[in-house]
Scaffold this motif. Structure first.
Motif, PDB file in Angstrom:
ATOM      1  N   PRO B 232       0.834  -1.185   0.000  1.00 53.05           N
ATOM      2  CA  PRO B 232       0.000   0.000   0.000  1.00 53.05           C
ATOM      3  C   PRO B 232       0.882   1.254   0.000  1.00 53.05           C
ATOM      4  N   VAL B 233       0.579   2.193  -0.882  1.00 47.65           N
ATOM      5  CA  VAL B 233       1.387   3.418  -0.889  1.00 47.65           C
ATOM      6  C   VAL B 233       0.857   4.390   0.152  1.00 47.65           C
ATOM      7  N   LYS B 234       1.782   5.016   0.806  1.00 54.39           N
ATOM      8  CA  LYS B 234       1.431   6.037   1.788  1.00 54.39           C
ATOM      9  C   LYS B 234       0.836   7.221   1.048  1.00 54.39           C
ATOM     10  N   GLY B 235      -0.194   7.807   1.602  1.00 58.23           N
ATOM     11  CA  GLY B 235      -0.738   9.013   1.003  1.00 58.23           C
ATOM     12  C   GLY B 235       0.352  10.065   0.968  1.00 58.23           C
ATOM     13  N   LYS B 236       0.396  10.800  -0.122  1.00 52.67           N
ATOM     14  CA  LYS B 236       1.429  11.824  -0.246  1.00 52.67           C
ATOM     15  C   LYS B 236       1.200  12.885   0.824  1.00 52.67           C
ATOM     16  N   GLY B 237       2.266  13.294   1.436  1.00 44.99           N
ATOM     17  CA  GLY B 237       2.151  14.274   2.508  1.00 44.99           C
ATOM     18  C   GLY B 237       2.164  15.701   2.016  1.00 44.99           C
ATOM     19  N   GLU B 238       2.616  16.586   2.903  1.00 45.40           N
ATOM     20  CA  GLU B 238       2.598  18.008   2.601  1.00 45.40           C
ATOM     21  C   GLU B 238       3.984  18.424   2.111  1.00 45.40           C
ATOM     22  N   ILE B 239       4.023  19.180   1.033  1.00 43.72           N
ATOM     23  CA  ILE B 239       5.312  19.610   0.485  1.00 43.72           C
ATOM     24  C   ILE B 239       5.484  21.108   0.708  1.00 43.72           C
ATOM     25  N   PHE B 240       6.605  21.480   1.282  1.00 41.98           N
ATOM     26  CA  PHE B 240       6.908  22.898   1.485  1.00 41.98           C
ATOM     27  C   PHE B 240       7.954  23.357   0.479  1.00 41.98           C
ATOM     28  N   THR B 241       7.792  24.566  -0.031  1.00 36.36           N
ATOM     29  CA  THR B 241       8.822  25.150  -0.903  1.00 36.36           C
ATOM     30  C   THR B 241       9.107  26.564  -0.397  1.00 36.36           C
ATOM     31  N   GLY B 242      10.095  27.202  -1.007  1.00 40.52           N
ATOM     32  CA  GLY B 242      10.419  28.587  -0.608  1.00 40.52           C
ATOM     33  C   GLY B 242      11.776  28.655   0.047  1.00 40.52           C
ATOM     34  N   THR B 243      11.963  29.622   0.926  1.00 41.33           N
ATOM     35  CA  THR B 243      13.272  29.760   1.576  1.00 41.33           C
ATOM     36  C   THR B 243      13.420  28.702   2.664  1.00 41.33           C
ATOM     37  N   ALA B 244      14.666  28.412   2.971  1.00 43.58           N
ATOM     38  CA  ALA B 244      14.939  27.415   4.011  1.00 43.58           C
ATOM     39  C   ALA B 244      14.274  27.820   5.324  1.00 43.58           C
ATOM     40  N   ASP B 245      14.447  29.069   5.728  1.00 43.70           N
ATOM     41  CA  ASP B 245      13.882  29.530   7.004  1.00 43.70           C
ATOM     42  C   ASP B 245      12.361  29.404   7.008  1.00 43.70           C
ATOM     43  N   GLY B 246      11.740  29.783   5.884  1.00 45.79           N
ATOM     44  CA  GLY B 246      10.284  29.720   5.775  1.00 45.79           C
ATOM     45  C   GLY B 246       9.782  28.287   5.884  1.00 45.79           C
ATOM     46  N   MET B 247      10.449  27.398   5.157  1.00 42.73           N
ATOM     47  CA  MET B 247      10.016  25.984   5.164  1.00 42.73           C
ATOM     48  C   MET B 247      10.159  25.386   6.569  1.00 42.73           C
ATOM     49  N   VAL B 248      11.274  25.692   7.195  1.00 41.05           N
ATOM     50  CA  VAL B 248      11.531  25.122   8.520  1.00 41.05           C
ATOM     51  C   VAL B 248      10.511  25.656   9.523  1.00 41.05           C
ATOM     52  N   ARG B 249      10.153  26.940   9.412  1.00 40.39           N
ATOM     53  CA  ARG B 249       9.152  27.495  10.333  1.00 40.39           C
ATOM     54  C   ARG B 249       7.809  26.771  10.147  1.00 40.39           C
ATOM     55  N   ASP B 250       7.406  26.594   8.874  1.00 37.54           N
ATOM     56  CA  ASP B 250       6.158  25.869   8.601  1.00 37.54           C
ATOM     57  C   ASP B 250       6.204  24.455   9.170  1.00 37.54           C
ATOM     58  N   LEU B 251       7.349  23.806   8.985  1.00 39.63           N
ATOM     59  CA  LEU B 251       7.514  22.438   9.484  1.00 39.63           C
ATOM     60  C   LEU B 251       7.362  22.389  10.999  1.00 39.63           C
ATOM     61  N   MET B 252       8.009  23.336  11.685  1.00 37.06           N
ATOM     62  CA  MET B 252       7.973  23.339  13.155  1.00 37.06           C
ATOM     63  C   MET B 252       6.539  23.535  13.662  1.00 37.06           C
ATOM     64  N   VAL B 253       5.784  24.381  12.954  1.00 38.89           N
ATOM     65  CA  VAL B 253       4.382  24.592  13.339  1.00 38.89           C
ATOM     66  C   VAL B 253       3.638  23.251  13.318  1.00 38.89           C
ATOM     67  N   ARG B 254       3.839  22.498  12.223  1.00 37.42           N
ATOM     68  CA  ARG B 254       3.174  21.193  12.104  1.00 37.42           C
ATOM     69  C   ARG B 254       3.613  20.239  13.218  1.00 37.42           C
ATOM     70  N   LEU B 255       4.915  20.168  13.419  1.00 41.85           N
ATOM     71  CA  LEU B 255       5.435  19.202  14.397  1.00 41.85           C
ATOM     72  C   LEU B 255       4.920  19.531  15.792  1.00 41.85           C
ATOM     73  N   LYS B 256       4.788  20.840  16.085  1.00 39.80           N
ATOM     74  CA  LYS B 256       4.284  21.221  17.418  1.00 39.80           C
ATOM     75  C   LYS B 256       2.791  20.943  17.532  1.00 39.80           C
ATOM     76  N   GLU B 257       2.041  21.315  16.464  1.00 39.49           N
ATOM     77  CA  GLU B 257       0.596  21.041  16.427  1.00 39.49           C
ATOM     78  C   GLU B 257       0.300  19.589  16.768  1.00 39.49           C
ATOM     79  N   LYS B 258       1.075  18.708  16.143  1.00 38.30           N
ATOM     80  CA  LYS B 258       0.830  17.269  16.293  1.00 38.30           C
ATOM     81  C   LYS B 258       1.570  16.682  17.495  1.00 38.30           C
ATOM     82  N   HIS B 259       2.229  17.540  18.258  1.00 46.39           N
ATOM     83  CA  HIS B 259       2.984  17.102  19.448  1.00 46.39           C
ATOM     84  C   HIS B 259       4.066  16.089  19.141  1.00 46.39           C
ATOM     85  N   TYR B 260       4.658  16.205  17.963  1.00 49.52           N
ATOM     86  CA  TYR B 260       5.770  15.303  17.640  1.00 49.52           C
ATOM     87  C   TYR B 260       7.041  15.739  18.349  1.00 49.52           C
ATOM     88  N   ILE B 261       7.139  17.050  18.620  1.00 46.94           N
ATOM     89  CA  ILE B 261       8.311  17.512  19.379  1.00 46.94           C
ATOM     90  C   ILE B 261       7.848  18.381  20.546  1.00 46.94           C
TER      91      ILE B 261
END
Ligand SMILES: Cc1cc2nc3c(=O)[nH]c(=O)nc-3n(C[C@H](O)[C@H](O)[C@H](O)COP(=O)(O)OP(=O)(O)OC[C@H]3O[C@@H](n4cnc5c(N)ncnc54)[C@H](O)[C@@H]3O)c2cc1C
Ligand SMILES: Nc1ncnc2c1ncn2[C@@H]1O[C@H](COP(=O)(O)O)[C@@H](O)[C@H]1O
Lengths: 340, 261
Positions: B232-261
């Protein structure tokens, strides 16, 4: 020759130990074996070989074994194909288990094929899923084939025992119940001259590069996209922030940037961390085979069409040498905020 | 010294693709290659021949007629002769039946000092055929071999472990299974390719090996494929583009929302 299948009972787990310590996969197999035994309505047994390893029986009971077949002898101190094959073959012929499970380690994958020929049965290698058919109570063994492109469910309809090796890190570890106990059945191995045809003259341990990838909750993994061995130092800094470890693709190992013990994938380790960060890894099927069951996959790759993005929970399209330092900075920032 | 190398022709699994509509394996157009670990095994045999020209290297494969192309490749690399075990009766063999057939061929060759196989074939990845051939021939075996030294009638080999390796001594004749670290396979030479086409490939069928139909192929295989399916293929996730800082900020928001970190 037809076999009378009704004579075979019980689920056996090979309790692989090295230097007097049980391998993680043996414990994982006890968890899985317990479920299978319960589904059939039979007992779960561990098979423990070594020299002075009796102490481990308590651990085996605590992880779910009802019975331990124990063979102790100085010839069994380190694994040797002939010695282990002889002892377990005799036990299988005497006690007739219905199912025999071994970890797909370098030892289990050596022992399994020999046992299968000796007791005249089939062996399904590297299983990732086991289940009992509710109708006929037979074991269904599912494994990847063609480098993980295809899954196949294998059965062994007319031979017993049904034997599988199981990839480490795939099955769940059972809980430890200190008050469980069980029965010990002592096997009395006897070796004649010529029974054991190989001699281990030296064991060279590479502990320096020892990493426990299977237990890690956070893994930061690097591939050929790192471009140089120093890239792993940067990944180590990120791993340190997460309390995790560094892993790699095979291409990075082939380049000589990191030792083979770090390799994740079909010919490396299978991992299942909470977070797997893939940096500069294209996502070849052989790599995915070892990490796609991670809870969260974060992929950093400069090429937006890299196949790793097909399995990524979060994909960051960019240069890892910009993205990883930014992640480190954000995590440090977070620490500072939490401190207040 | 007489060395038999067990080699298998396999589909190049890095080229295998899945039909996105039917969800089945697309085999057409997938190149067939000499199994990588078997190429390492052959290389080890040829290196021994380089050192000691008295060495005879025989490649054996069980497979369909087109496996002869892979055998030609082995001859062009420098093997002395090649044997193709091919018969309708061999079809559908699992490792039990495969090892039985290959062992019968090695017995027929006779007086073999060393059998080399690959650790595993990339189509099935079972790593069983090598040790099982040894068992049937009554030979001692060492798997995951990354270095071989032959001294007289003894082999001193390194067996790879998850962490490190062990040094093992074993008397010849024996069987060893090869891993990648044993050595980079050599290329075919032009002269080798020319020679290879002049050499005859021996073909042995079931009767040549004196095997009963019940000992071969699917009939003799304890295991059966119950079903096969694409993972079974995993559903494609969320792709971020743009500047490194911007992408990382978006990523951190997700990780915190979901309590992964
Ligand atoms: C029998 C067999 C078994 C195998 N077993 C395994 C296995 O167990 N594990 C395994 O990993 N592989 C295995 N392989 C190899 C596998 O097929 C791939 O070759 C390998 O995984 C590729 O590694 P990679 O992704 O690091 O390298 P590449 O495929 O070269 O990918 C490098 C990636 O880095 C990206 N990149 C480059 N620069 C940057 C940058 N600055 N920032 C961000 N991204 C960048 C590129 O876009 C590219 O996607 C096996 C192969 C075979 C035939
Ligand atoms: N059909 C075959 N013909 C010759 N050798 C084989 C065949 N199948 C397997 N082998 C050998 O056995 C090794 C292990 O194969 P496997 O058990 O299929 O992973 C291979 O690397 C080959 O050396």
């Amino acid at each position: 020759m037809e076999k009378d299948l009704t004579l075979y009972h019980g689920v056996w787990v090979f309790a692989e130990q090295r230097h007097g310590k049980l391998m993680q996969v043996a414990i994982e197999l006890l968890g899985e074996g317990r479920k299978l035994a319960d589904d059939i309505g039979t007992e779960l047994c561990a098979v423990l070989l070594g020299e002075d390893v009796k102490d481990l029986t308590q651990e085996l009971f605590a992880y779910g074994a009802d019975k331990v077949y124990l063979a102790e002898d100085k010839e069994l101190n380190t694994y040797r194909t002939d010695a282990y094959t002889k002892v377990i073959t005799e036990a299988i012929k005497t006690y007739k288990p219905e199912i025999v499970l071994l970890g797909a380690t370098h030892i289990g994958r050596d022992l399994g094929p020999n046992l299968a020929v000796e007791v005249d049965t089939g062996l399904t290698a590297d299983c990732t899923r086991l289940e009992i058919d509710p109708e006929d109570k037979k074991l269904k063994q599912t494994r990847p084939a063609f480098g993980g492109n295809l899954m196949a469910t294998i059965i062994c309809p007319e031979h017993r025992p049904q034997m599988s090796t199981v990839r480490p890190g795939v099955m769940e570890k059972p809980s430890y119940q200190a008050d469980r106990s069980g029965e010990i059945v002592t096997l009395k191995p006897e070796f004649k001259d010529g029974d054991i045809r190989t001699q281990v003259v030296e064991v060279v341990q590479d502990l320096k590069s020892a990493v426990s990838l299977t237990d890690a909750e956070f893994i930061v993994s690097g591939g050929k996209g790192l471009g140089n061995p120093e890239g792993f130092e940067l990944l180590q800094q990120l791993a340190d922030r997460l309390g995790g470890v560094v892993a790699s693709s095979r291409a990075a190992v082939d380049e000589g940037w990191i030792s083979p013990t770090h390799q994740v994938g079909q010919t490396g380790t299978t991992v299942k961390p909470k977070i797997y960060v893939a940096c500069g890894i294209s996502g070849a099927i052989q790599h995915l085979a070892g990490m796609q069951n991670s809870d969260v996959i974060i992929a950093i790759n400069i090429n937006e069409n890299a196949p790793i993005f097909e399995v990524a929970t979060y994909g960051l399209v960019g240069d890892l040498y910009e993205v990883v330092p930014a992640m480190i900075e954000e995590l440090d920032q977070l620490k500072v905020e939490e401190a207040y | 010294m007489k060395i038999v190398v067990c080699a298998k022709q396999v589909p190049d699994t890095t080229e295998v693709r899945i039909d996105p509509v039917k969800g089945t394996l697309i085999r057409e157009g997938v190149p067939s290659i000499l199994n990588p670990d078997d190429a390492n095994a052959l290389e080890a045999a040829l290196a021994m021949k380089d050192q000691n020209p008295d060495t005879e290297v025989i490649v054996v494969t069980m497979g369909p007629p087109q496996a002869q192309y892979m055998l030609r490749e082995c001859l062009a690399m420098g093997a002395d002769s090649a044997i193709l075990l091919s018969d309708r009766a061999f079809g559908g063999a699992d490792t039990w039946a495969t090892s039985h057939t290959i062992a019968a061929a090695i017995k027929k060759i006779g007086n073999v000092d060393l059998v080399l196989a690959g650790r595993q074939a990339i189509d099935g990845d079972t790593a069983q055929v090598g040790p099982q051939v040894a068992m049937r021939l009554g030979l001692p075996a060492v798997t995951y071999v990354q270095n071989i030294e032959i001294e007289g009638d003894m082999a001193k080999v390194q067996r790879q472990l998850e962490l490190g390796y062990e040094v093992i001594e074993v008397k010849l004749p024996c069987l060893l299974t090869a891993v990648k670290e044993l050595g980079e396979p050599r290329y075919m030479t032009i002269a080798g390719i020319v020679d290879a086409y002049e050499k005859e490939i021996t073909l042995w069928g079931r009767e040549d090996l004196g095997l009963d139909p019940s000992e071969c192929g699917l009939k003799a295989s304890p295991t059966r494929v119950f079903r096969s399916f694409t993972p079974p293929v995993k559903g494609k996730g969320e792709i971020f583009t743009g500047t490194a800082d911007g992408m990382v900020r978006d990523l951190m928001v997700r990780l915190k929302e979901k309590h992964y970190i």
